[in-house]
Design a protein around this motif. Structure first.
Motif, PDB file in Angstrom:
ATOM      1  N   ASN A  91     103.613  67.366-103.256  1.00 44.68           N
ATOM      2  CA  ASN A  91     104.821  66.628-102.833  1.00 44.68           C
ATOM      3  C   ASN A  91     106.016  67.527-102.530  1.00 44.68           C
ATOM      4  N   SER A 116      93.576  65.976 -96.225  1.00 43.63           N
ATOM      5  CA  SER A 116      93.747  65.701 -97.651  1.00 43.63           C
ATOM      6  C   SER A 116      94.760  66.679 -98.260  1.00 43.63           C
ATOM      7  N   LYS A 119      98.222  65.679 -97.075  1.00 44.35           N
ATOM      8  CA  LYS A 119      98.684  64.511 -97.823  1.00 44.35           C
ATOM      9  C   LYS A 119      99.206  64.923 -99.199  1.00 44.35           C
ATOM     10  N   ARG A 120      98.511  65.853 -99.847  1.00 39.21           N
ATOM     11  CA  ARG A 120      98.937  66.354-101.155  1.00 39.21           C
ATOM     12  C   ARG A 120     100.298  67.046-101.068  1.00 39.21           C
ATOM     13  N   LEU A 122     102.715  66.587 -98.799  1.00 35.74           N
ATOM     14  CA  LEU A 122     103.816  65.727 -98.353  1.00 35.74           C
ATOM     15  C   LEU A 122     104.360  64.870 -99.490  1.00 35.74           C
ATOM     16  N   PRO A 124     105.918  61.473-101.060  1.00 35.64           N
ATOM     17  CA  PRO A 124     105.756  60.065-100.692  1.00 35.64           C
ATOM     18  C   PRO A 124     106.837  59.679 -99.685  1.00 35.64           C
ATOM     19  N   LEU A 128     104.409  63.032 -91.196  1.00 41.51           N
ATOM     20  CA  LEU A 128     103.397  63.885 -90.583  1.00 41.51           C
ATOM     21  C   LEU A 128     103.511  63.735 -89.078  1.00 41.51           C
ATOM     22  N   THR A 163      94.673  57.341 -93.976  1.00 45.30           N
ATOM     23  CA  THR A 163      95.365  57.352 -95.273  1.00 45.30           C
ATOM     24  C   THR A 163      96.883  57.467 -95.123  1.00 45.30           C
ATOM     25  N   PHE A 164      97.351  57.632 -93.901  1.00 47.12           N
ATOM     26  CA  PHE A 164      98.786  57.659 -93.609  1.00 47.12           C
ATOM     27  C   PHE A 164      99.182  56.339 -92.953  1.00 47.12           C
ATOM     28  N   GLN A 190     103.428  58.370 -91.856  1.00 48.52           N
ATOM     29  CA  GLN A 190     104.204  58.494 -93.084  1.00 48.52           C
ATOM     30  C   GLN A 190     103.247  58.532 -94.262  1.00 48.52           C
ATOM     31  N   ASN A 191     103.516  59.407 -95.220  1.00 48.11           N
ATOM     32  CA  ASN A 191     102.685  59.506 -96.406  1.00 48.11           C
ATOM     33  C   ASN A 191     102.948  58.297 -97.301  1.00 48.11           C
ATOM     34  N   THR A 192     101.880  57.652 -97.734  1.00 50.55           N
ATOM     35  CA  THR A 192     102.017  56.452 -98.556  1.00 50.55           C
ATOM     36  C   THR A 192     101.681  56.763-100.002  1.00 50.55           C
TER      37      THR A 192
END
Length: 192
Positions: A91, A116, A119-120, A122, A124, A128, A163-164, A190-192
């Motif tokens: 994050n 993946s 995502k880790r 970014l 919340p 992206l 997953t985004f 956007q990261n969720t």
């Protein structure tokens, strides 16, 4: 191996795929921490810097690309990415840019692993921005510079990004580094 192939062409390759800088500026404040993931020699990192982003770092697995970036743009921060990833804590970034990176990962699992990791990294709610070459059908080929490439349909790229939270997608005409006509998939999520 892809890394050694990129090391061999690092000083003669000039990338051309463009990010959507106007939309990026609208979505990401200039004081946000930004990661240029798979930065090559830092062309996009420099573009962001020139547009007011000063808290930015570029990473790439090619040590030779990083060396070129450090010579061209000594005022920027570059880092050679580790094979095992985990270069940064979870994050950490408010935005990540990925420009023509998935194209260079011929296997689907490699793409999923990279996303993946992104995502880790970014936060919340982080943004992206991904830009990739795409094609109507899957096409794995040896590029003119001697690096294995893979273009895939926009629908498959969207599936990889499931997953985004999708914010926008456009597909436009462009050209490859070798001058061939191609399509570009430009995504904001956007990261969720």
């Amino acid at each position: 191996m892809q890394i050694s192939a990129w090391d061999q062409v690092a000083n003669e390759t000039n990338f051309n795929l463009e990010i959507d800088i106007a939309q990026f500026i609208e979505r990401v404040p200039c004081d946000e921490r930004v990661l240029d993931y798979g930065c090559g020699y830092g062309r996009i990192t420099e573009q962001l810097y020139k547009n007011g982003y000063s808290n930015i770092v570029g990473i790439d697995t090619s040590g030779e690309m990083i060396k070129r970036g450090e010579l061209m743009y000594p005022h920027l921060s570059f880092q050679k990415a580790k094979e095992t990833k985990r270069d940064f804590p979870d994050n950490l970034f408010g935005a990540v840019i990925v420009c023509a990176v998935l194209t260079c990962l011929p296997k689907q699992q490699q793409k999923l692993d990279a996303l993946s990791e992104i995502k880790r990294l970014l936060k919340p709610g982080g943004i992206l921005h991904l830009v990739e070459f795409c094609n109507e059908t899957n096409n794995t080929f040896m590029s003119k510079i001697g690096v294995l490439m893979h273009h895939q349909p926009p629908s498959e790229l969207r599936g990889l990004l499931a997953t985004f939270k999708e914010l926008s997608v456009t597909v436009t005409n462009t050209q490859t580094m070798g001058g061939d006509n191609a399509h570009a998939f430009s995504y904001f999520g956007q990261n969720t």
